[in-house]
Write a protein that holds these residues in place. Structure first.
Motif, PDB file in Angstrom:
ATOM      1  N   GLY A   1     -11.510  -2.746 -52.294  1.00  0.00           N
ATOM      2  CA  GLY A   1     -11.308  -1.434 -51.686  1.00  0.00           C
ATOM      3  C   GLY A   1     -12.460  -1.042 -50.775  1.00  0.00           C
ATOM      4  N   CYS A   2     -13.692  -1.278 -51.228  1.00  0.00           N
ATOM      5  CA  CYS A   2     -14.863  -0.961 -50.405  1.00  0.00           C
ATOM      6  C   CYS A   2     -14.877  -1.794 -49.127  1.00  0.00           C
ATOM      7  N   SER A   3     -14.553  -3.081 -49.262  1.00  0.00           N
ATOM      8  CA  SER A   3     -14.527  -3.964 -48.090  1.00  0.00           C
ATOM      9  C   SER A   3     -13.441  -3.537 -47.106  1.00  0.00           C
ATOM     10  N   CYS A   4     -12.278  -3.196 -47.624  1.00  0.00           N
ATOM     11  CA  CYS A   4     -11.185  -2.734 -46.756  1.00  0.00           C
ATOM     12  C   CYS A   4     -11.552  -1.425 -46.068  1.00  0.00           C
ATOM     13  N   ALA A   5     -12.187  -0.519 -46.797  1.00  0.00           N
ATOM     14  CA  ALA A   5     -12.588   0.755 -46.216  1.00  0.00           C
ATOM     15  C   ALA A   5     -13.600   0.537 -45.087  1.00  0.00           C
ATOM     16  N   GLU A   6     -14.561  -0.362 -45.321  1.00  0.00           N
ATOM     17  CA  GLU A   6     -15.553  -0.663 -44.280  1.00  0.00           C
ATOM     18  C   GLU A   6     -14.895  -1.260 -43.043  1.00  0.00           C
TER      19      GLU A   6
ATOM     20  N   MET B   1     -14.042   7.027 -54.001  1.00  0.00           N
ATOM     21  CA  MET B   1     -13.775   6.136 -52.870  1.00  0.00           C
ATOM     22  C   MET B   1     -12.315   6.244 -52.426  1.00  0.00           C
ATOM     23  N   LEU B   2     -11.410   6.413 -53.376  1.00  0.00           N
ATOM     24  CA  LEU B   2     -10.002   6.621 -53.051  1.00  0.00           C
ATOM     25  C   LEU B   2      -9.847   7.879 -52.193  1.00  0.00           C
ATOM     26  N   ALA B   3     -10.492   8.951 -52.614  1.00  0.00           N
ATOM     27  CA  ALA B   3     -10.406  10.209 -51.864  1.00  0.00           C
ATOM     28  C   ALA B   3     -10.967  10.049 -50.452  1.00  0.00           C
ATOM     29  N   LEU B   4     -12.062   9.308 -50.311  1.00  0.00           N
ATOM     30  CA  LEU B   4     -12.639   9.087 -48.982  1.00  0.00           C
ATOM     31  C   LEU B   4     -11.676   8.312 -48.085  1.00  0.00           C
TER      32      LEU B   4
ATOM     33  N   GLN C   1      -9.444  -0.491 -42.952  1.00  0.00           N
ATOM     34  CA  GLN C   1      -8.118  -0.829 -43.470  1.00  0.00           C
ATOM     35  C   GLN C   1      -7.863   0.091 -44.669  1.00  0.00           C
ATOM     36  N   HIS C   2      -7.699   1.367 -44.376  1.00  0.00           N
ATOM     37  CA  HIS C   2      -7.680   2.380 -45.429  1.00  0.00           C
ATOM     38  C   HIS C   2      -6.420   2.334 -46.292  1.00  0.00           C
ATOM     39  N   GLU C   3      -5.324   1.898 -45.762  1.00  0.00           N
ATOM     40  CA  GLU C   3      -4.115   1.775 -46.580  1.00  0.00           C
ATOM     41  C   GLU C   3      -4.329   0.734 -47.681  1.00  0.00           C
ATOM     42  N   GLN C   4      -4.910  -0.413 -47.314  1.00  0.00           N
ATOM     43  CA  GLN C   4      -5.213  -1.438 -48.306  1.00  0.00           C
ATOM     44  C   GLN C   4      -6.297  -0.958 -49.270  1.00  0.00           C
ATOM     45  N   ALA C   5      -7.264  -0.221 -48.744  1.00  0.00           N
ATOM     46  CA  ALA C   5      -8.327   0.316 -49.593  1.00  0.00           C
ATOM     47  C   ALA C   5      -7.750   1.254 -50.639  1.00  0.00           C
ATOM     48  N   VAL C   6      -6.823   2.113 -50.228  1.00  0.00           N
ATOM     49  CA  VAL C   6      -6.187   3.051 -51.160  1.00  0.00           C
ATOM     50  C   VAL C   6      -5.482   2.279 -52.280  1.00  0.00           C
ATOM     51  N   ASP C   7      -4.733   1.254 -51.920  1.00  0.00           N
ATOM     52  CA  ASP C   7      -4.041   0.449 -52.937  1.00  0.00           C
ATOM     53  C   ASP C   7      -5.034  -0.182 -53.910  1.00  0.00           C
ATOM     54  N   ALA C   8      -6.115  -0.755 -53.383  1.00  0.00           N
ATOM     55  CA  ALA C   8      -7.110  -1.408 -54.237  1.00  0.00           C
ATOM     56  C   ALA C   8      -7.794  -0.402 -55.162  1.00  0.00           C
ATOM     57  N   PHE C   9      -8.165   0.749 -54.640  1.00  0.00           N
ATOM     58  CA  PHE C   9      -8.829   1.758 -55.474  1.00  0.00           C
ATOM     59  C   PHE C   9      -7.892   2.282 -56.553  1.00  0.00           C
ATOM     60  N   ARG C  10      -6.617   2.445 -56.228  1.00  0.00           N
ATOM     61  CA  ARG C  10      -5.656   2.904 -57.247  1.00  0.00           C
ATOM     62  C   ARG C  10      -5.551   1.882 -58.386  1.00  0.00           C
ATOM     63  N   LYS C  11      -5.514   0.597 -58.056  1.00  0.00           N
ATOM     64  CA  LYS C  11      -5.459  -0.447 -59.090  1.00  0.00           C
ATOM     65  C   LYS C  11      -6.749  -0.464 -59.907  1.00  0.00           C
ATOM     66  N   CYS C  12      -7.867  -0.293 -59.235  1.00  0.00           N
ATOM     67  CA  CYS C  12      -9.153  -0.251 -59.929  1.00  0.00           C
ATOM     68  C   CYS C  12      -9.180   0.884 -60.949  1.00  0.00           C
TER      69      CYS C  12
END
Length: 168
Positions: free
Chosen positions: A22-27, A57-60, A30-41
């Motif tokens: 999620g952090c890597s995607c956000a950087e 991080m999800l909220a960001l 790729q915020h859609e993928q980041a959101v998915d990763a953070f939700r799973k986390c």
């Protein structure tokens, strides 16, 4: 990003992999993928502090997608679960500022600067109803602008420290 995806595909279904993905995607914006990763986390994470960090991080990432109302709800949860954390408070102030709710944003920035461990209540949204400008208007006090600037600087420093701790 690929390394984390391969780890997950190979059966490493850990909260840590999803968090770092999620952090890597956000950087990479790729915020859609980041959101998915953070939700799973968040689902997998057993440690409360790390789960709250993932929620932040999800909220960001939601904020970056323009989903400000959902971002506010999650930032408020973070603050309730970790009262007094100035990073979470500053993040919430930024979202209110983006919504044009300057007075509410200012209150959060002031709370952030005070870093009050006993902070439990949120400012009332009713106070802001009349004011819908996004930026600080001319003629507003330098104090308001200064508090916003100082809070933003503190937010960046604390996010950097927070991310460094999580990578260790």
């Amino acid at each position: 990003i690929l390394m984390y995806k391969k780890s997950i595909e190979s059966g490493v279904d850990s909260a840590s992999c999803y968090f770092h993905l999620g952090c890597s995607c956000a950087e990479a914006n790729q915020h859609e993928q980041a959101v998915d990763a953070f939700r799973k986390c968040i689902i997998l994470q057993q440690d409360e502090t790390r789960r709250v960090a993932a929620q932040n991080m999800l909220a960001l990432s939601l904020e970056q997608q323009g989903k400000l109302v959902e971002a506010i709800e999650i930032h408020e949860k973070c603050i309730k679960l970790s009262p007094g954390c100035p990073v979470y408070v500053a993040n919430l102030g930024v979202v209110y500022q983006k919504l044009g709710k300057k007075q509410i944003a200012l209150k959060y920035f002031e709370m952030c600067l005070q870093a009050d461990d006993k902070m439990q209540q949120f400012p009332e949204e009713e106070e802001e109803e009349e004011d819908s400008e996004t930026d600080l208007e001319e003629g507003e006090s330098d104090e308001e602008e200064n508090v916003t600037t100082r809070a933003g600087s503190k937010r960046k420093k604390m996010e950097k420290k927070d991310n460094e701790k999580k990578r260790k």
